[in-house]
Design a protein around this motif. Structure first.
Motif, short mmCIF file in Angstrom:
data_model
loop_
_atom_site.label_atom_id
_atom_site.label_comp_id
_atom_site.label_asym_id
_atom_site.label_seq_id
_atom_site.Cartn_x
_atom_site.Cartn_y
_atom_site.Cartn_z
N LEU A 86 -5.36 -4.93 -1.54
CA LEU A 86 -4.45 -4.86 -0.41
C LEU A 86 -5.18 -4.48 0.88
CD1 LEU A 86 -1.48 -3.15 -2.26
CD2 LEU A 86 -1.56 -5.52 -1.44
N LEU A 87 -6.16 -3.58 0.76
CA LEU A 87 -6.94 -3.20 1.94
C LEU A 87 -7.77 -4.37 2.46
CD1 LEU A 87 -8.08 0.40 1.00
CD2 LEU A 87 -6.67 -0.26 2.97
N TRP A 128 -5.16 6.48 -11.51
CA TRP A 128 -5.81 6.29 -10.22
C TRP A 128 -6.73 5.06 -10.19
CZ3 TRP A 128 -11.04 6.27 -10.18
CH2 TRP A 128 -11.67 6.87 -11.27
N TRP A 160 -5.64 -2.01 -7.09
CA TRP A 160 -4.58 -2.65 -6.29
C TRP A 160 -4.81 -2.37 -4.81
CZ3 TRP A 160 0.04 -0.12 -9.31
CH2 TRP A 160 0.09 -0.63 -10.61
N ALA A 161 -5.10 -1.12 -4.49
CA ALA A 161 -5.29 -0.74 -3.09
C ALA A 161 -6.48 -1.48 -2.48
CB ALA A 161 -5.47 0.78 -2.97
N SER A 162 -7.51 -1.70 -3.26
CA SER A 162 -8.69 -2.43 -2.75
C SER A 162 -8.34 -3.85 -2.35
CB SER A 162 -9.80 -2.45 -3.80
OG SER A 162 -10.22 -1.15 -4.10
N LEU A 202 0.84 -1.20 0.00
CA LEU A 202 0.00 0.00 0.00
C LEU A 202 0.88 1.25 0.00
CD1 LEU A 202 -2.93 -0.98 2.38
CD2 LEU A 202 -3.16 -0.10 0.04
N HIS A 209 -4.64 1.99 -9.63
CA HIS A 209 -4.10 2.04 -8.27
C HIS A 209 -5.18 1.76 -7.24
CE1 HIS A 209 -1.06 4.99 -10.24
NE2 HIS A 209 -0.79 3.73 -10.53
N LEU A 210 -6.38 2.23 -7.50
CA LEU A 210 -7.50 1.97 -6.59
C LEU A 210 -7.83 0.47 -6.56
CD1 LEU A 210 -9.63 3.11 -4.69
CD2 LEU A 210 -11.09 3.50 -6.70
N GLN A 258 0.89 6.53 -6.86
CA GLN A 258 -0.28 7.37 -7.12
C GLN A 258 0.02 8.85 -6.93
OE1 GLN A 258 -3.28 7.02 -8.44
NE2 GLN A 258 -3.67 9.17 -8.06
N VAL A 270 1.99 1.64 -3.57
CA VAL A 270 0.88 2.16 -4.37
C VAL A 270 0.68 3.65 -4.10
CG1 VAL A 270 -1.61 2.05 -4.77
CG2 VAL A 270 -0.31 -0.06 -4.55
N SER A 271 0.78 4.04 -2.85
CA SER A 271 0.59 5.45 -2.49
C SER A 271 1.64 6.33 -3.16
CB SER A 271 0.66 5.63 -0.98
OG SER A 271 -0.37 4.92 -0.36
#
Length: 158
Positions: A132-133, A122, A128-130, A107, A125-126, A114, A110-111
């Motif tokens: 990972l979250l 975005w 990937w972040a989803s 994360l 990246h969103l 981004q 990714v941050s």
């Protein structure tokens, strides 16, 4: 109350009943399978990225120096840090060992991508972040070394 009215109150008949049963089918998918898929998918993305960096290290250094333009960190430090985070995070996620730590590391990657490198991407990246979250907040699931370790440690603590 008649048998017909009892049947309609417990489970609707006809097309509506069939539709309701069909849309509830995904609820029977084990959540651990969703966690496993999220871990493997995210691990694959970052493993491939790290392998690309390692395959052509001089090009990687040039990208970090000329295209990525990260503030506050020298490209000769940023490139190995990013590559190490991608490899380590990918391995931790894939095996589900310290998976929340791996998800948190990725994360961070990714941050940085981004905010400083490709803010126009975005949506990717969103995605990937989803994934990972999901792992960060819900854990690795039963198909993981985290689960095995938790069961082993809780069994030995009894």
């Amino acid at each position: 109350m008649t048998a017909i009215s009892e049947q309609s109150s417990s489970s609707p008949a006809g097309f509506v009943g069939l539709y309701k049963r069909i849309i509830k089918l995904p609820e029977h998918i084990p959540f651990s399978l969703v966690q496993f898929a999220a871990r493997v998918a995210a691990a694959h993305v970052f493993w491939q990225s790290a392998q690309s960096k390692l395959a052509s290290w001089p090009v990687t250094l040039q990208l970090f120096a000329n295209e990525y333009n990260l503030p506050f960190i020298d490209p000769s430090i940023a490139a190995p840090l990013a590559t190490t985070a991608e490899i380590t995070g990918s391995v931790l996620l894939f095996f589900g060992a310290f998976s929340r730590l791996g998800a948190l590391m990725l994360l961070g990657v990714v941050s940085v991508i981004q905010i400083f490198v490709y803010p126009e991407n975005w949506a990717e990246h969103l995605l990937w972040a989803s994934l990972l979250l999901l792992v960060l907040t819900r854990g690795a699931g039963v198909f993981s070394l985290d689960y095995v370790a938790e069961r082993t440690l809780s069994a030995s603590g009894k």
